[in-house]
Design an enzyme around this catalytic site. Sequence first.
Site, PDB file in Angstrom:
ATOM      1  N   ARG A 247       0.815  -1.222   0.000  1.00  0.00           N
ATOM      2  CA  ARG A 247       0.000   0.000   0.000  1.00  0.00           C
ATOM      3  C   ARG A 247       0.839   1.258   0.000  1.00  0.00           C
ATOM      4  NH1 ARG A 247      -1.315  -0.839   6.316  1.00  0.00           N
ATOM      5  NH2 ARG A 247      -1.757  -2.961   5.682  1.00  0.00           N
ATOM      6  N   GLN A 249       0.312   5.770   0.279  1.00  0.00           N
ATOM      7  CA  GLN A 249      -0.251   6.709   1.243  1.00  0.00           C
ATOM      8  C   GLN A 249      -0.808   7.908   0.480  1.00  0.00           C
ATOM      9  OE1 GLN A 249       0.446   7.218   5.429  1.00  0.00           O
ATOM     10  NE2 GLN A 249      -0.929   5.673   4.608  1.00  0.00           N
ATOM     11  N   GLY A 363      -4.577   6.617   5.009  1.00  0.00           N
ATOM     12  CA  GLY A 363      -4.073   7.309   6.193  1.00  0.00           C
ATOM     13  C   GLY A 363      -5.124   7.456   7.267  1.00  0.00           C
ATOM     14  N   ASP A 365      -6.990   5.503   9.242  1.00  0.00           N
ATOM     15  CA  ASP A 365      -7.258   4.182   9.794  1.00  0.00           C
ATOM     16  C   ASP A 365      -7.521   4.294  11.301  1.00  0.00           C
ATOM     17  OD1 ASP A 365      -4.559   5.004   9.854  1.00  0.00           O
ATOM     18  OD2 ASP A 365      -3.831   2.978  10.108  1.00  0.00           O
ATOM     19  N   GLU A 559      -0.365  12.407  19.717  1.00  0.00           N
ATOM     20  CA  GLU A 559      -0.704  12.162  18.320  1.00  0.00           C
ATOM     21  C   GLU A 559      -2.013  12.836  17.924  1.00  0.00           C
ATOM     22  OE1 GLU A 559      -1.546   8.086  15.704  1.00  0.00           O
ATOM     23  OE2 GLU A 559      -2.067   8.159  17.829  1.00  0.00           O
TER      24      GLU A 559
END
Length: 621
Positions: A247, A249, A363, A365, A559
């Site tokens: 995969r 991005q 991105g 997820d 984050e």
Amino acid sequence: MNFLINIDKVFHELLLQEDTDKDKKITKDDNGPKKFALVDQNTKQEIVIEGTYHLSNLLQELALLKENKVDKGEIDLSRIQENPVERISRKIRDDYWDELTRTIDKKGLEQILKDEKTTNEVPTLYVSAKDKQGVAYFQALEKELQNFKVGILPENFSMEYVDTLNTKPGILALALEQKIYSLQGVPFVVPGGRFNEMYGWDSYFIGVGLIIDNQLDKAMAIAENFKYQIIHYGKILNANRSYYLTRTQPPLYSSLIIEIVKKKVPSLEWLRSHLGTVILEYNTVWMVQGNRLTPTGLNRYKADGVGMPFEVEPGHFDDVLEPYAKKYNLPIREFEKQYLNRTLVDAELDVYFVHDRSLRESGHDTTDRLINTCANLNSVDVNSFLYKYEKDIAYLIKEYFNNNFQVGDVTYTSEEWGQKALFRKEKIDELCWNEESSMYFDYDFVNKRQFPFEAATTFFPLWAGLCSEHQAKKLIEIALPQFIKTGGITGSTKASTDSFSKDAPQRQWDYPFGWAPHQMLLWEGLINYKFFNKAQEMVYRWLWLITKNAVEYNGTIPEKFDLEISSHKVFAEYGNVGTEFDYIAKEGFGWVNASYQYGLQILSDNLKQELNKLTSPDELF
């Protein structure tokens, strides 16, 4: 003013008095007196440090001195009394970027390989057979160090071959460069915490922060590693790990090149090399019909591979796997094991995981917007990014290459890339814009209808510059208020999240969570369309949240945030990275660091003063 103290003694006395929950931090959750006296050993002068923020600053400064093996030393009071905005920004600029920088070479390999996600008994580094120099370098290093092994990826590997690596996963090599005395790894900046490799779209936002902080060389190094991945692995990877070979991005390579060029054109040859690789990626990754290009002429995320994504922890998919375990009359852990190893195959479940793998390529997820549907969607986000590619390529060809750019036997002009962008804009307007809702929605090209999930990606067209003035006005006046919380915009509206089952897992990219990339792209979009006052407000909201969190929680920069409670305490899938440390935050989190530095570039001086006072956005706007 400096105070001479016994570092170890004061450190332990401070913790004993103030760290009442014993988490090796001083935070608002501690119940100490929030008042501590420092006495200079020479002059006997005393100063009282008060409040969570200043006491946590004292703890951090003591921790740094202890790390440097200082027994008796001077504490700089100006660092303890430093304004929050200046302190956070300084630490990002001077400390965090360096702490997050990695190289894959003799010097940096150990830090890369000692990763909690490495499952092999002997850590493995995979190198592309195309990279002759890299193969020779790492094979020699393998003999010298004997603490890792080198695997060679075939030049034209298949996805079936990649599946065979699932039982022996490893890190993928990145670019090397010749220095005066030796080959060295081209540096990259990791997000932080458990994310100890180079991540695709994180790296763009990190690059923006690096450029602001006058670390152009590191931003250029990120671009070099993007180029290396396209040439040697066929795409910019989700991250440089073997099971991510399936995969890519979100496409932001051209945007990074534009940011670098705005600061300084390294050389025409450098630009030529990267523009050629951007076009190569556009043609071979995104514009192959039946893969990521769909019959509508718009694109989708579409990862390769079959079955469960290898990197997910046991138990993550229990809600999905449970009915299938019952179907095969197996305990869920046994079913998961057999399905992951492909000794048991279920076609219906395989389709679910095509969407899941594609969702991870996006991105986002995870989000209910993309669960079990991602590969069917012409998503607003990927098409906004590719519109920006087309506009960026047109601009670079016109401005730097006299409207004539050669790649192999093909000559490109600015006009033809402008036409590609115009076609994409018209298709997005036709299929994704919803006038009644004043939002862009993903288009389900399989079922030929919009998927009306209200996501923050609806603002990506503002960033890409593909909205009309009318669309921009409606987005900002009607759509935006539905996403705004005290600390910024949420990943989706509450209404969209509420339409899904209450028993489903809480998806981290949906309401009520707030993410740095969503904020940064929104700010730039607002500025693009001259909504300057609204841009000031939205920047302030997010920076207030970061600042408040750092002040109250010992410098923590996580984050993501829960915007419903304006906190880093996130109780959703995957938890929150950047919150686990002892005494002092060493690295923050990559794109949140970048958002802080970028936001400060936009924010007015008077709002910076309000930020230092931690005036609530709800009082100001």
